[in-house]
Design a protein around this motif. Structure first.
Motif, PDB file in Angstrom:
ATOM      1  N   LEU A 214       0.813  -1.207   0.000  1.00 25.81           N
ATOM      2  CA  LEU A 214       0.000   0.000   0.000  1.00 25.81           C
ATOM      3  C   LEU A 214       0.852   1.265   0.000  1.00 25.81           C
ATOM      4  CD1 LEU A 214      -2.870  -0.953   2.494  1.00 25.81           C
ATOM      5  CD2 LEU A 214      -3.073  -0.596   0.027  1.00 25.81           C
ATOM      6  N   ILE A 215       1.971   1.232   0.723  1.00 28.26           N
ATOM      7  CA  ILE A 215       2.804   2.445   0.818  1.00 28.26           C
ATOM      8  C   ILE A 215       3.979   2.401  -0.158  1.00 28.26           C
ATOM      9  CG2 ILE A 215       2.162   2.758   3.244  1.00 28.26           C
ATOM     10  CD1 ILE A 215       4.891   1.664   4.039  1.00 28.26           C
ATOM     11  N   GLY A 216       4.061   1.329  -0.945  1.00 28.68           N
ATOM     12  CA  GLY A 216       5.096   1.253  -1.966  1.00 28.68           C
ATOM     13  C   GLY A 216       6.444   0.741  -1.498  1.00 28.68           C
ATOM     14  N   HIS A 217       6.484   0.063  -0.346  1.00 27.06           N
ATOM     15  CA  HIS A 217       7.744  -0.502   0.175  1.00 27.06           C
ATOM     16  C   HIS A 217       7.522  -1.948   0.617  1.00 27.06           C
ATOM     17  CE1 HIS A 217       9.904   3.302   0.087  1.00 27.06           C
ATOM     18  NE2 HIS A 217       8.837   3.880   0.625  1.00 27.06           N
ATOM     19  N   PRO A 218       7.150  -2.820  -0.330  1.00 26.87           N
ATOM     20  CA  PRO A 218       6.856  -4.206   0.058  1.00 26.87           C
ATOM     21  C   PRO A 218       8.073  -4.971   0.581  1.00 26.87           C
ATOM     22  CG  PRO A 218       6.932  -3.999  -2.327  1.00 26.87           C
ATOM     23  CD  PRO A 218       7.004  -2.608  -1.779  1.00 26.87           C
ATOM     24  N   ILE A 219       9.258  -4.667   0.069  1.00 27.84           N
ATOM     25  CA  ILE A 219      10.450  -5.408   0.499  1.00 27.84           C
ATOM     26  C   ILE A 219      10.790  -5.083   1.962  1.00 27.84           C
ATOM     27  CG2 ILE A 219      12.921  -5.749   0.142  1.00 27.84           C
ATOM     28  CD1 ILE A 219      12.463  -5.291  -2.823  1.00 27.84           C
ATOM     29  N   TYR A 220      10.842  -3.771   2.253  1.00 25.64           N
ATOM     30  CA  TYR A 220      11.184  -3.364   3.616  1.00 25.64           C
ATOM     31  C   TYR A 220      10.154  -3.875   4.627  1.00 25.64           C
ATOM     32  CZ  TYR A 220      14.473  -0.207   1.311  1.00 25.64           C
ATOM     33  OH  TYR A 220      15.484   0.303   0.552  1.00 25.64           O
ATOM     34  N   LEU A 221       8.879  -3.673   4.304  1.00 22.32           N
ATOM     35  CA  LEU A 221       7.831  -4.118   5.232  1.00 22.32           C
ATOM     36  C   LEU A 221       7.746  -5.636   5.276  1.00 22.32           C
ATOM     37  CD1 LEU A 221       5.905  -2.316   6.951  1.00 22.32           C
ATOM     38  CD2 LEU A 221       7.150  -1.108   5.182  1.00 22.32           C
ATOM     39  N   GLY A 222       8.087  -6.272   4.146  1.00 21.85           N
ATOM     40  CA  GLY A 222       8.085  -7.731   4.142  1.00 21.85           C
ATOM     41  C   GLY A 222       9.148  -8.290   5.076  1.00 21.85           C
ATOM     42  N   ILE A 223      10.346  -7.704   5.052  1.00 23.23           N
ATOM     43  CA  ILE A 223      11.425  -8.147   5.953  1.00 23.23           C
ATOM     44  C   ILE A 223      11.039  -7.890   7.408  1.00 23.23           C
ATOM     45  CG2 ILE A 223      13.806  -7.713   6.664  1.00 23.23           C
ATOM     46  CD1 ILE A 223      14.423  -7.060   3.718  1.00 23.23           C
ATOM     47  N   LEU A 224      10.502  -6.689   7.660  1.00 27.33           N
ATOM     48  CA  LEU A 224      10.067  -6.359   9.027  1.00 27.33           C
ATOM     49  C   LEU A 224       8.957  -7.298   9.479  1.00 27.33           C
ATOM     50  CD1 LEU A 224      10.164  -4.495  11.492  1.00 27.33           C
ATOM     51  CD2 LEU A 224       8.540  -2.985  10.312  1.00 27.33           C
ATOM     52  N   GLY A 225       8.026  -7.573   8.547  1.00 27.57           N
ATOM     53  CA  GLY A 225       6.923  -8.475   8.877  1.00 27.57           C
ATOM     54  C   GLY A 225       7.402  -9.875   9.198  1.00 27.57           C
ATOM     55  N   PHE A 226       8.421 -10.335   8.455  1.00 27.37           N
ATOM     56  CA  PHE A 226       8.968 -11.673   8.710  1.00 27.37           C
ATOM     57  C   PHE A 226       9.592 -11.758  10.101  1.00 27.37           C
ATOM     58  CE2 PHE A 226      12.525 -14.651   8.654  1.00 27.37           C
ATOM     59  CZ  PHE A 226      11.882 -15.816   8.245  1.00 27.37           C
ATOM     60  N   ILE A 227      10.346 -10.717  10.474  1.00 24.65           N
ATOM     61  CA  ILE A 227      10.993 -10.702  11.788  1.00 24.65           C
ATOM     62  C   ILE A 227       9.951 -10.663  12.907  1.00 24.65           C
ATOM     63  CG2 ILE A 227      12.500  -9.374  13.328  1.00 24.65           C
ATOM     64  CD1 ILE A 227      13.981  -8.411  10.799  1.00 24.65           C
ATOM     65  N   LEU A 228       8.962  -9.773  12.739  1.00 29.48           N
ATOM     66  CA  LEU A 228       7.927  -9.646  13.774  1.00 29.48           C
ATOM     67  C   LEU A 228       7.041 -10.887  13.830  1.00 29.48           C
ATOM     68  CD1 LEU A 228       6.907  -5.899  13.402  1.00 29.48           C
ATOM     69  CD2 LEU A 228       8.378  -6.946  15.128  1.00 29.48           C
ATOM     70  N   ALA A 229       6.833 -11.532  12.680  1.00 31.39           N
ATOM     71  CA  ALA A 229       6.039 -12.762  12.658  1.00 31.39           C
ATOM     72  C   ALA A 229       6.753 -13.859  13.441  1.00 31.39           C
ATOM     73  CB  ALA A 229       5.793 -13.204  11.220  1.00 31.39           C
TER      74      ALA A 229
END
Length: 232
Positions: free
Chosen positions: A54-69
């Protein structure tokens, strides 16, 4: 440096084996633990990945999401494993002693300082909050044991606060799973040297095991005396 890497490599299989064993034990009491933990991880990662698009940064948020998951999965798994462990221990003799052994640093635990013929038992823990007596068994009989133990200690540690906990689910009792948090919430009123002095005095007083008389007569065949023991 090489030795440290070798030690870490050798330790990893042990950690993985311990996690696998914990999972198997938890699954016996909580058959849905795998689905719940996996669901938490997938949902957490999915939410962050969607926000990233949604904000145009899928890679950064994807990495953060993986860590937080991964972190969320570890937290949920730990809580359910702890709940399953307490569920299996509850009602078992000596369960409170096992909890006291894992209260944390700064506490000295002595199991079974008092016991009766019905196997009601009182354990003792000493820390900066003072002395905590934890009783498990029939509440009425445990109260008698606690009162007797307090009277016995009163001659030795008059200047140390004494708290008592009866393990159970009734009124005025503390569930097994809340014993640790209840103890950690007690106000810390003693300094380190005072805790050491209290422990020394209580050890000098002795406990149930050290005060048990040795059986008379010849030793059983094949039995060895412990180090420092003396035959009479």
């Amino acid at each position: 440096m090489a030795r440290k890497e070798n030690a870490d490599t050798a330790a990893n299989p042990g950690r993985l084996k311990q996690i696998a064993l914990t999972y198997k034990m938890t699954r016996r009491a909580d058959s849905k633990v795998g689905l719940v933990v996996a669901g938490v991880g997938i949902v957490t990662f999915g939410v962050f990945l969607a926000i990233g698009f949604l904000i145009g940064h899928p890679i950064y948020l994807g990495i953060l999401g993986f860590i937080l998951a991964f972190l969320a999965m570890a937290i949920i798994f730990g809580r359910r494993a702890e709940r399953a462990a307490f569920g299996q221990m509850e009602g078992q003799p000596g369960a409170a002693a096992a909890v006291l052994e894992n209260v944390g640093r700064g506490w000295t635990t002595t199991p079974a300082v008092a016991m009766n013929r019905n196997q009601d038992v009182v354990h003792r823990a000493v820390g900066k909050a003072g002395i905590v007596l934890v009783g498990e068994g029939n509440p009425n009989r445990v109260k008698t044991l606690l009162a007797a133990e307090k009277k016995r200690m009163a001659r030795i540690v008059v200047d140390v606060p004494v708290h008592d906990i009866i393990v159970g689910d009734g009124e005025g009792q503390v569930p097994l799973k809340k014993v640790r948090t209840t103890m950690l919430k007690l106000p810390r009123v003693l300094a380190g040297p005072q805790v050491t002095a209290a422990n020394d005095r209580l050890r000098a007083m002795g406990d149930l095991m050290s005060n048990m008389p040795l059986p008379k007569g010849p030793m059983p065949k094949g039995m060895r005396m412990p180090r420092g023991g003396k035959m009479r």
